[in-house]
Scaffold this motif. Structure first.
Motif, mmCIF file in Angstrom:
data_model
loop_
_atom_site.group_PDB
_atom_site.id
_atom_site.type_symbol
_atom_site.label_atom_id
_atom_site.label_comp_id
_atom_site.label_asym_id
_atom_site.label_seq_id
_atom_site.Cartn_x
_atom_site.Cartn_y
_atom_site.Cartn_z
ATOM 1 N N TYR A 153 0.987 -0.931 0.389
ATOM 2 C CA TYR A 153 0.067 0.072 0.063
ATOM 3 C C TYR A 153 0.802 1.395 0.110
ATOM 4 O O TYR A 153 1.990 1.741 0.285
ATOM 5 N N TYR A 154 -0.006 2.170 -0.024
ATOM 6 C CA TYR A 154 0.906 3.665 -0.492
ATOM 7 C C TYR A 154 -0.357 5.076 -0.310
ATOM 8 O O TYR A 154 -1.049 4.742 -0.595
ATOM 9 N N LYS A 155 0.170 5.863 0.485
ATOM 10 C CA LYS A 155 -0.490 6.540 0.615
ATOM 11 C C LYS A 155 -0.115 7.812 0.027
ATOM 12 O O LYS A 155 1.048 8.365 0.351
ATOM 13 N N CYS A 156 -1.087 8.386 -0.509
ATOM 14 C CA CYS A 156 -1.545 9.881 -1.377
ATOM 15 C C CYS A 156 -2.471 10.682 -0.156
ATOM 16 O O CYS A 156 -2.950 11.211 -0.411
ATOM 17 N N LEU A 157 -1.260 11.122 0.321
ATOM 18 C CA LEU A 157 -1.278 12.408 1.316
ATOM 19 C C LEU A 157 -1.628 13.585 0.976
ATOM 20 O O LEU A 157 -3.056 14.304 1.153
ATOM 21 N N GLU A 158 -1.768 14.127 0.002
ATOM 22 C CA GLU A 158 -1.486 15.029 -0.524
ATOM 23 C C GLU A 158 -3.157 15.139 -1.842
ATOM 24 O O GLU A 158 -3.633 16.036 -1.282
ATOM 25 N N LYS A 159 -3.775 13.607 -1.884
ATOM 26 C CA LYS A 159 -4.585 13.587 -3.006
ATOM 27 C C LYS A 159 -5.773 12.887 -1.645
ATOM 28 O O LYS A 159 -7.057 12.775 -2.187
ATOM 29 N N ASP A 160 -4.981 12.705 -0.574
ATOM 30 C CA ASP A 160 -6.369 11.878 0.138
ATOM 31 C C ASP A 160 -6.808 10.942 0.260
ATOM 32 O O ASP A 160 -7.378 10.697 -0.301
ATOM 33 N N LYS A 161 -6.081 9.591 -0.237
ATOM 34 C CA LYS A 161 -6.250 8.439 -1.129
ATOM 35 C C LYS A 161 -5.183 7.164 -0.810
ATOM 36 O O LYS A 161 -3.956 7.830 -0.143
ATOM 37 N N THR A 162 -5.787 6.233 -0.717
ATOM 38 C CA THR A 162 -4.894 5.106 -0.456
ATOM 39 C C THR A 162 -4.919 4.168 -1.583
ATOM 40 O O THR A 162 -6.058 3.739 -1.963
ATOM 41 N N LEU A 163 -3.132 3.588 -2.164
ATOM 42 C CA LEU A 163 -3.502 2.844 -2.860
ATOM 43 C C LEU A 163 -3.293 1.478 -2.514
ATOM 44 O O LEU A 163 -2.400 1.558 -1.795
ATOM 45 N N LEU A 164 -3.550 0.273 -3.200
ATOM 46 C CA LEU A 164 -3.451 -0.420 -2.619
ATOM 47 C C LEU A 164 -3.012 -1.878 -3.949
ATOM 48 O O LEU A 164 -4.113 -1.682 -4.669
ATOM 49 N N LEU A 165 -2.084 -2.827 -3.487
ATOM 50 C CA LEU A 165 -1.820 -3.642 -5.286
ATOM 51 C C LEU A 165 -1.870 -4.619 -4.707
ATOM 52 O O LEU A 165 -1.077 -4.924 -3.291
ATOM 53 N N PHE A 166 -2.211 -5.790 -5.062
ATOM 54 C CA PHE A 166 -2.511 -7.166 -4.418
ATOM 55 C C PHE A 166 -2.055 -7.911 -6.021
ATOM 56 O O PHE A 166 -2.567 -7.535 -6.919
ATOM 57 N N ARG A 167 -1.205 -8.371 -5.988
ATOM 58 C CA ARG A 167 -0.751 -9.843 -6.283
ATOM 59 C C ARG A 167 -0.963 -11.411 -5.917
ATOM 60 O O ARG A 167 -0.699 -11.116 -4.911
ATOM 61 N N PHE A 168 -1.824 -11.802 -7.363
ATOM 62 C CA PHE A 168 -1.763 -13.903 -6.846
ATOM 63 C C PHE A 168 -1.587 -14.677 -7.590
ATOM 64 O O PHE A 168 -1.527 -14.234 -8.629
ATOM 65 N N SER A 169 -1.342 -15.277 -7.551
ATOM 66 C CA SER A 169 -0.995 -16.680 -8.164
ATOM 67 C C SER A 169 -1.201 -18.217 -6.638
ATOM 68 O O SER A 169 -0.477 -17.743 -6.238
ATOM 69 N N PRO A 170 -1.832 -18.993 -7.242
ATOM 70 C CA PRO A 170 -1.692 -20.270 -6.906
ATOM 71 C C PRO A 170 -0.362 -21.139 -6.549
ATOM 72 O O PRO A 170 0.369 -22.165 -5.218
#
Length: 198
Positions: A153-170
């Motif tokens: 995750y990454y916080k976009c403090l100036e834009k008041d957003k939170t970014l989340l990145l998920f990667r999946f594999s069996p």
């Protein structure tokens, strides 16, 4: 049997058609051959995930081919309004709700109740986690399966957003497919990207 390479595109277009968004710019740096889907929160199959924002998901062409290393290996990012808390508990709860809802929608057997998903995460760095999710695969095998998951995750403090990145594999984390998944990253301007609705 060879799977139709665009089958995942049609499946997700059907599932997410109601919430489909037109967006020209990408949050993520991804191979241009991967299929892309973008849709808005609240997600119609998991409205209990109480966020505002959107998801951007990417699938390799062999995502639905059970004989391929790309099988069920994919990534999605969430751009969420606000500075939300991200920890093991929130990740587990969100993904359980997400996959329970998704597999219930995909399931065509009205007499079958989809088993609940179980997710477990451990902290793997300052802003990163690794874990597993056990879920019912309503798309293909009609059986339980386990996916390895990484989350950043990454916080976009100036834009008041939170970014989340998920990667999946069996596949286990030491398989080559994870090198491909690890190359998927947020673009430098990801905090600036908003929904472009028609």
């Amino acid at each position: 049997m060879k799977r139709i390479s665009l089958s995942i595109v049609f499946v997700f277009c059907f599932l997410f058609g109601v919430a489909q968004i037109n967006k020209s710019e990408n949050l993520l740096e991804v191979d241009s051959l991967w299929a892309k889907e973008v849709f808005e929160f609240p997600i119609h199959f998991a409205r209990e995930i109480n966020y505002k924002g959107f998801e951007e998901a990417y699938f390799p062409k062999e995502w639905s081919n059970q004989d391929s290393i790309e099988y069920w290996s994919y990534a999605f990012a969430w751009s969420i309004e606000g500075n939300i808390g991200v920890n093991e508990s929130t990740l587990e709860q969100d993904l359980q709700l997400y996959f329970d809802g998704l597999m219930t929608v995909v399931n065509k057997d009205q007499n079958f109740k989809v088993p609940e998903s179980i997710a477990l995460f451990l902290k793997d760095g300052e802003n990163s986690f690794k874990g597993k999710i056990r879920l019912y695969n309503a798309f293909h095998s009609k059986d339980m399966m386990t996916l390895n998951v990484s989350a950043n995750y990454y916080k976009c403090l100036e834009k008041d957003k939170t970014l989340l990145l998920f990667r999946f594999s069996p596949s286990d984390f030491d398989f080559d497919i994870w090198e491909t998944l690890a190359a998927i990253k947020f673009k430098a301007n990801a905090c600036e990207i908003d929904i472009n609705e028609d």
